[in-house]
Design a protein around this motif. Structure first.
Motif, mmCIF file in Angstrom:
data_model
loop_
_atom_site.group_PDB
_atom_site.id
_atom_site.type_symbol
_atom_site.label_atom_id
_atom_site.label_comp_id
_atom_site.label_asym_id
_atom_site.label_seq_id
_atom_site.Cartn_x
_atom_site.Cartn_y
_atom_site.Cartn_z
ATOM 1 N N HIS A 340 -7.932 5.030 -6.458
ATOM 2 C CA HIS A 340 -7.841 5.472 -7.863
ATOM 3 C C HIS A 340 -6.373 5.677 -8.226
ATOM 4 O O HIS A 340 -5.761 6.654 -7.836
ATOM 5 C CB HIS A 340 -8.631 6.775 -8.044
ATOM 6 N N GLN A 341 -5.831 4.734 -8.948
ATOM 7 C CA GLN A 341 -4.433 4.773 -9.411
ATOM 8 C C GLN A 341 -4.444 5.335 -10.832
ATOM 9 O O GLN A 341 -4.785 4.652 -11.785
ATOM 10 C CB GLN A 341 -3.849 3.367 -9.373
ATOM 11 N N LYS A 342 -4.061 6.587 -10.971
ATOM 12 C CA LYS A 342 -4.190 7.272 -12.258
ATOM 13 C C LYS A 342 -3.008 7.049 -13.189
ATOM 14 O O LYS A 342 -3.154 7.112 -14.402
ATOM 15 C CB LYS A 342 -4.354 8.784 -12.023
ATOM 16 N N MET A 343 -1.833 6.807 -12.626
ATOM 17 C CA MET A 343 -0.621 6.895 -13.434
ATOM 18 C C MET A 343 -0.324 5.635 -14.233
ATOM 19 O O MET A 343 0.055 5.710 -15.403
ATOM 20 C CB MET A 343 0.566 7.235 -12.533
ATOM 21 N N PHE A 344 -0.469 4.448 -13.639
ATOM 22 C CA PHE A 344 -0.069 3.210 -14.298
ATOM 23 C C PHE A 344 -1.272 2.293 -14.448
ATOM 24 O O PHE A 344 -1.944 1.965 -13.471
ATOM 25 C CB PHE A 344 1.033 2.509 -13.497
ATOM 26 N N GLU A 345 -1.481 1.822 -15.686
ATOM 27 C CA GLU A 345 -2.718 1.089 -15.943
ATOM 28 C C GLU A 345 -2.696 -0.358 -15.499
ATOM 29 O O GLU A 345 -3.730 -1.026 -15.551
ATOM 30 C CB GLU A 345 -3.066 1.156 -17.446
ATOM 31 N N SER A 346 -1.571 -0.889 -15.039
ATOM 32 C CA SER A 346 -1.521 -2.294 -14.640
ATOM 33 C C SER A 346 -1.211 -2.483 -13.163
ATOM 34 O O SER A 346 -1.075 -3.609 -12.712
ATOM 35 C CB SER A 346 -0.462 -3.038 -15.478
ATOM 36 N N ARG A 347 -1.093 -1.416 -12.406
ATOM 37 C CA ARG A 347 -0.580 -1.534 -11.053
ATOM 38 C C ARG A 347 -1.600 -2.114 -10.080
ATOM 39 O O ARG A 347 -1.231 -2.558 -8.995
ATOM 40 C CB ARG A 347 -0.108 -0.174 -10.548
ATOM 41 N N LEU A 348 -2.876 -2.124 -10.425
ATOM 42 C CA LEU A 348 -3.885 -2.665 -9.519
ATOM 43 C C LEU A 348 -4.222 -4.126 -9.813
ATOM 44 O O LEU A 348 -5.039 -4.716 -9.103
ATOM 45 C CB LEU A 348 -5.169 -1.823 -9.581
ATOM 46 N N PHE A 349 -3.604 -4.694 -10.822
ATOM 47 C CA PHE A 349 -3.967 -6.061 -11.176
ATOM 48 C C PHE A 349 -3.570 -7.072 -10.111
ATOM 49 O O PHE A 349 -4.055 -8.208 -10.108
ATOM 50 C CB PHE A 349 -3.351 -6.446 -12.527
ATOM 51 N N PHE A 350 -2.712 -6.698 -9.182
ATOM 52 C CA PHE A 350 -2.319 -7.625 -8.122
ATOM 53 C C PHE A 350 -3.469 -7.917 -7.158
ATOM 54 O O PHE A 350 -3.363 -8.819 -6.323
ATOM 55 C CB PHE A 350 -1.116 -7.075 -7.351
ATOM 56 N N VAL A 351 -4.584 -7.168 -7.263
ATOM 57 C CA VAL A 351 -5.686 -7.383 -6.315
ATOM 58 C C VAL A 351 -6.294 -8.774 -6.465
ATOM 59 O O VAL A 351 -6.937 -9.269 -5.529
ATOM 60 C CB VAL A 351 -6.785 -6.307 -6.451
ATOM 61 N N ASP A 352 -6.069 -9.428 -7.609
ATOM 62 C CA ASP A 352 -6.563 -10.806 -7.762
ATOM 63 C C ASP A 352 -5.991 -11.709 -6.671
ATOM 64 O O ASP A 352 -6.682 -12.594 -6.153
ATOM 65 C CB ASP A 352 -6.182 -11.364 -9.134
ATOM 66 N N ARG A 353 -4.720 -11.480 -6.309
ATOM 67 C CA ARG A 353 -4.110 -12.286 -5.247
ATOM 68 C C ARG A 353 -4.783 -12.018 -3.906
ATOM 69 O O ARG A 353 -4.990 -12.923 -3.101
ATOM 70 C CB ARG A 353 -2.621 -11.969 -5.115
ATOM 71 N N LEU A 354 -5.144 -10.750 -3.671
ATOM 72 C CA LEU A 354 -5.802 -10.403 -2.410
ATOM 73 C C LEU A 354 -7.213 -10.980 -2.352
ATOM 74 O O LEU A 354 -7.677 -11.413 -1.297
ATOM 75 C CB LEU A 354 -5.847 -8.881 -2.251
ATOM 76 N N ILE A 355 -7.906 -10.979 -3.484
ATOM 77 C CA ILE A 355 -9.245 -11.579 -3.531
ATOM 78 C C ILE A 355 -9.159 -13.067 -3.219
ATOM 79 O O ILE A 355 -9.991 -13.622 -2.479
ATOM 80 C CB ILE A 355 -9.891 -11.325 -4.912
#
Length: 438
Positions: A340-355
């Protein structure tokens, strides 16, 4: 734009020492503007963001002497007051996130400072309201300069004056900026809901060594008794806690045994225990962290058996800068975890690369992702990627080191902004990373 070419799947072994802390360095270097006397700072990381800030100070007229690796003398006794109001100054500040920290010192010492919207990571909105509101509480007036496309803060005649303020958020850079502005203000300033991260504590200790009286260091209630003048001092930057966490995660991703040296363990807070919750059996050995190689890294569950939830929070909670690394580590653990990344709303978008690399991740929304660990039974697959920001960049690099095949990561200037000579340092442990200039 250079590229990292990474041959994955190599076991690592040996010892590695973290660089000096980037976030502390940006604060400490900016604080040198508060005095015309010499300030000696050691253990500065020679990374892109820090070098750019030092270059900005040199343009302002600060005398900078590099005495050795990470060892610098700063003397701000002849600041070019025309330059700090120029369009070139504003332009440089707009391209450097850390430049926001020169505003407080310049306003306090020279009575005027331009506040350009700073650049940096592409991780969503990063408000500067806390900085500006705090300085206006100290008596500064605010107007917008259309020609320079920047806000201008101006101190009242006679200088800033101390006051009580309750911050709307415990912003680390906001707190640091307000502390530096208050350092030369008349009277006493009280800051409640102040950030109390170790790097803010370090800034307070430097300012104390420079002659400023500060009460409440390491708490969220700071009392600053403004000084007429500050003098020179010496200061050593702490090890970077984000690098320490990155190296712990790197060992687990590669089932490797490494020792992270001289980590300033007492300043790591909850970080070691957060990695232990992912099943990493790290040990404290003096001021080092030993990470053993393990066959299995099992994510813990709550007492009722529910899924583990790892979330960022203001200090002494978990720093948001390590969530990207912890997310990647979890892809190779046994079990599941909600990040749960509360502070920045775009910081988890890199997970597409991991998928794309074969990770099992469900992105719930811009702030939350569920990771289903592969338990090292299904290794990640090589991929071609771009680094969107510093922290996602190092997370992707660690993922590529554990992946099967050869990966490429472009836009690595983002990684260089926060990690010094990272390819050579990891190669010394057994990684196979090649830097290809474009």
């Amino acid at each position: 734009m250079s590229t990292f070419v990474i041959e994955g799947g190599h076991r690592l072994a040996g010892e590695i020492e973290p660089q000096g802390a980037k976030n502390e360095s940006l604060q400490i270097i900016s604080a040198c503007l508060l005095t015309p006397e010499e300030v000696h700072v050691t253990n500065i990381p020679e990374i892109l963001d820090v070098r750019n800030l030092i270059g900005l100070l040199e343009c302002m007229g600060v005398k900078v002497e590099r005495r050795g690796k990470g060892d610098y003398l700063f003397k701000a006794d002849d600041i070019d007051t025309d330059y700090i109001t120029s369009e070139d100054f504003v332009r440089r500040c707009a391209s450097l996130r850390g430049s926001v920290l020169v505003v407080g010192p310049l306003l306090a010492r020279f009575g005027e400072a331009f506040f350009a919207k700073p650049g940096g990571d592409k991780i969503g909105r990063r408000k500067v309201d806390t900085h500006i509101t705090g300085m206006m509480n100290l008596g500064a007036s605010l107007d917008y300069d259309e020609a320079k496309r920047a806000y201008r803060l101006t101190a009242p005649e006679g200088g800033l004056h101390g006051t009580y303020m309750l911050l709307d958020e415990a912003s680390v850079t906001g707190t640091a900026n307000i502390i530096m502005a208050a350092a030369l203000a008349h009277g006493t300033t009280t800051i409640y809901n102040a950030a109390c991260e170790p790097y803010v504590q370090q800034l307070c200790r430097l300012l104390s060594a420079m002659g400023l009286e500060i009460e409440g260091i390491a708490s969220n209630l700071l009392t600053i008794h403004g000084a007429e003048r500050l003098h020179g001092a010496e200061h050593r930057i702490l090890p970077d806690m984000i690098e320490v966490g990155s190296f712990i995660g790197m060992a687990a991703l590669n089932s490797s045994e490494i020792t992270v040296k001289n980590v300033s363990y007492d300043n790591l807070g909850i970080i070691p225990d957060s990695f232990r919750r992912l099943g990493i059996a790290l040990e404290r050995r003096g001021d080092d962290i030993y990470v053993p190689a393990q066959d299995v890294y099992e994510i813990e569950t709550a007492l009722d058996g529910s899924i583990l939830n790892i979330a960022d929070a203001p200090w002494p909670g978990l720093t948001p800068d390590l969530l990207s690394v912890m997310l990647v580590v979890a892809t190779q653990c046994r079990g599941s975890v909600l990040i749960h990344q509360k502070m920045f709303e775009s910081r988890l978008f890199f997970v597409d690369r991991l998928i794309d690399m074969g990770a099992q991740i469900m992105l719930c929304d811009p702030h939350r992702a569920v990771v289903i660990g592969l338990d090292h039974k299904n290794t990640l697959k090589a991929n071609r990627m771009l680094s969107p920001d510093i922290r996602a960049g190092i997370a992707l690099l660690l993922a590529a080191m554990s992946a099967k095949g050869t990966s490429e990561i472009g836009n690595i200037s983002q990684i260089d902004r926060g990690y010094e000579d990272i390819d050579n340092r990891l190669n010394a442990l057994g990684a196979h990373i090649f830097r290809r200039p474009d």
